[in-house]
Design a protein around this motif. Structure first.
Motif, PDB file in Angstrom:
ATOM      1  N   UNK A   8       4.736   0.639   0.053  1.00  0.00           N
ATOM      2  CA  UNK A   8       5.325  -0.139   1.145  1.00  0.00           C
ATOM      3  C   UNK A   8       4.873  -1.592   0.987  1.00  0.00           C
ATOM      4  N   UNK A   9       5.810  -2.446   0.640  1.00  0.00           N
ATOM      5  CA  UNK A   9       5.537  -3.864   0.424  1.00  0.00           C
ATOM      6  C   UNK A   9       5.842  -4.622   1.716  1.00  0.00           C
ATOM      7  N   UNK A  10       4.799  -4.998   2.433  1.00  0.00           N
ATOM      8  CA  UNK A  10       4.977  -5.648   3.724  1.00  0.00           C
ATOM      9  C   UNK A  10       5.472  -7.087   3.610  1.00  0.00           C
TER      10      UNK A  10
ATOM     11  N   UNK B 123      -4.731  12.098  -2.976  1.00  0.00           N
ATOM     12  CA  UNK B 123      -4.938  12.130  -4.419  1.00  0.00           C
ATOM     13  C   UNK B 123      -3.995  11.191  -5.157  1.00  0.00           C
ATOM     14  N   UNK B 124      -2.843  10.900  -4.553  1.00  0.00           N
ATOM     15  CA  UNK B 124      -1.882   9.972  -5.147  1.00  0.00           C
ATOM     16  C   UNK B 124      -2.118   8.524  -4.706  1.00  0.00           C
ATOM     17  N   UNK B 125      -3.185   8.309  -3.951  1.00  0.00           N
ATOM     18  CA  UNK B 125      -3.541   6.951  -3.563  1.00  0.00           C
ATOM     19  C   UNK B 125      -2.953   6.485  -2.253  1.00  0.00           C
ATOM     20  N   UNK B 126      -2.382   7.401  -1.467  1.00  0.00           N
ATOM     21  CA  UNK B 126      -1.805   7.000  -0.181  1.00  0.00           C
ATOM     22  C   UNK B 126      -2.896   6.563   0.788  1.00  0.00           C
TER      23      UNK B 126
ATOM     24  N   UNK C 191       0.850  -1.184   0.000  1.00  0.00           N
ATOM     25  CA  UNK C 191       0.000   0.000   0.000  1.00  0.00           C
ATOM     26  C   UNK C 191       0.884   1.231   0.000  1.00  0.00           C
ATOM     27  N   UNK C 192       0.319   2.343  -0.409  1.00  0.00           N
ATOM     28  CA  UNK C 192       1.076   3.590  -0.482  1.00  0.00           C
ATOM     29  C   UNK C 192       1.013   4.338   0.856  1.00  0.00           C
ATOM     30  N   UNK C 193       2.181   4.842   1.264  1.00  0.00           N
ATOM     31  CA  UNK C 193       2.240   5.684   2.459  1.00  0.00           C
ATOM     32  C   UNK C 193       2.947   6.980   2.097  1.00  0.00           C
TER      33      UNK C 193
END
Length: 294
Positions: free
Chosen positions: A259-261, A35-38, A5-7
């Motif tokens: 961020x790839x968990x 707006x950037x999908x965070x 997910x984006x942070x």
């Protein structure tokens, strides 16, 4: 729950006492992040007020903490994004001592505007001890969020590996750290040896903590004009890689990163830190209370 997910890490220069102006600037960055999908935006420590506690104009701002907390809740709900609004300094009345106390508080607000977690800074930097009240021996809490199990620390807390271990032992996979750390926090003797000593401290420690705890760290530091001592280096850091995004200068700005968990899960399979913590014969004094969450 998605493993990637984006942070957004937001590095701001908090103008002293300009609380509404600082909020509006922070809100603009949060909107841009959404707006950037965070899915999460993290702001720095003291981003609403700066840290000038001896000035007479500072304390009245600390009485407005609830107003701005509610503004961030409304912002999170409006744009569907989780927010850690740095820290907010709160003035409360201590009924026992019959005197006011200041708390430096970080909140985790989810995308519905609900408060899922709260943390009061525990390890106070030297000059803070005259003004702030520490959370003392209160337990470092971990809480469930749309992004997984999260723990929060604040600034100087990151110098204490025990704080990380207490969070990891409760199942935290992400540690969020708002910060107000400057180059001038170093002594004159240290600055004479390395003017960038504090940047080295931050980069080295954050990477080490990510490795030794198999966790992701989201670190948002204050920034500011060149030559004013701001360290910056806000970053998202994971095992194996180190910083996957880093604001290299002290200037204001934002980075939005995937961020790839699964990196955290891969690192745990390799280093088995949590597996060791879960052992019944673990040989250090601290213990966890929920093995199934590790």
């Amino acid at each position: 729950m998605a493993s990637t997910f984006k942070v957004a890490v937001i590095q701001l220069h908090p103008k002293p006492f300009q609380i509404e102006q600082n909020f509006n600037k922070a809100a603009g960055f949060v909107k841009a992040a959404a707006a950037q999908g965070a899915k999460l935006a993290v702001l720095p420590e003291y981003h609403l007020t700066n840290w000038i506690p001896k000035d007479e104009k500072f304390l009245p701002l600390c009485d407005q903490w609830e107003t701005y907390l509610k503004k961030y809740q409304a912002l999170a709900k409006e744009f569907g994004i989780c927010i850690v609004p740095g820290t907010i300094v709160e003035r409360h009345r201590d009924a026992v001592k019959e005197e006011d106390k200041l708390l430096n508080v970080a909140y985790f607000i989810d995308h519905r505007g609900e408060i899922l977690g709260k943390y009061v800074k525990k390890n106070l930097w030297g000059p803070e001890r005259e003004h702030l009240t520490s959370s003392g021996r209160d337990v470092h809490d971990v809480f469930d969020t749309p992004l997984g199990r999260v723990g929060m620390l604040v600034c100087w807390d990151l110098a204490f590996p025990e704080a990380f271990r207490e969070l990891i032992s409760q199942g935290a996979k992400i540690i969020i750290i708002p910060c107000f750390w400057t180059l001038y926090d170093c002594s004159p003797a240290g600055l004479a040896r390395n003017p960038s000593s504090e940047s080295l401290f931050l980069d080295s420690t954050l990477t080490s903590r990510a490795f030794e705890n198999t966790c992701a760290i989201i670190f948002a530091n204050a920034g500011g004009p060149p030559g004013k001592g701001y360290a910056g280096v806000s970053q998202v850091t994971v095992p194996y890689v180190g910083p996957i995004a880093r604001l290299g200068s002290a200037a204001e700005g934002m980075c939005v990163v995937d961020l790839d968990m699964s990196i955290v899960e891969d690192a745990e399979q390799n280093y088995r830190i949590r597996e060791d913590l879960a052992r019944h014969d673990w040989h250090y004094d601290y213990r966890h209370s929920a093995k199934e969450k590790l």
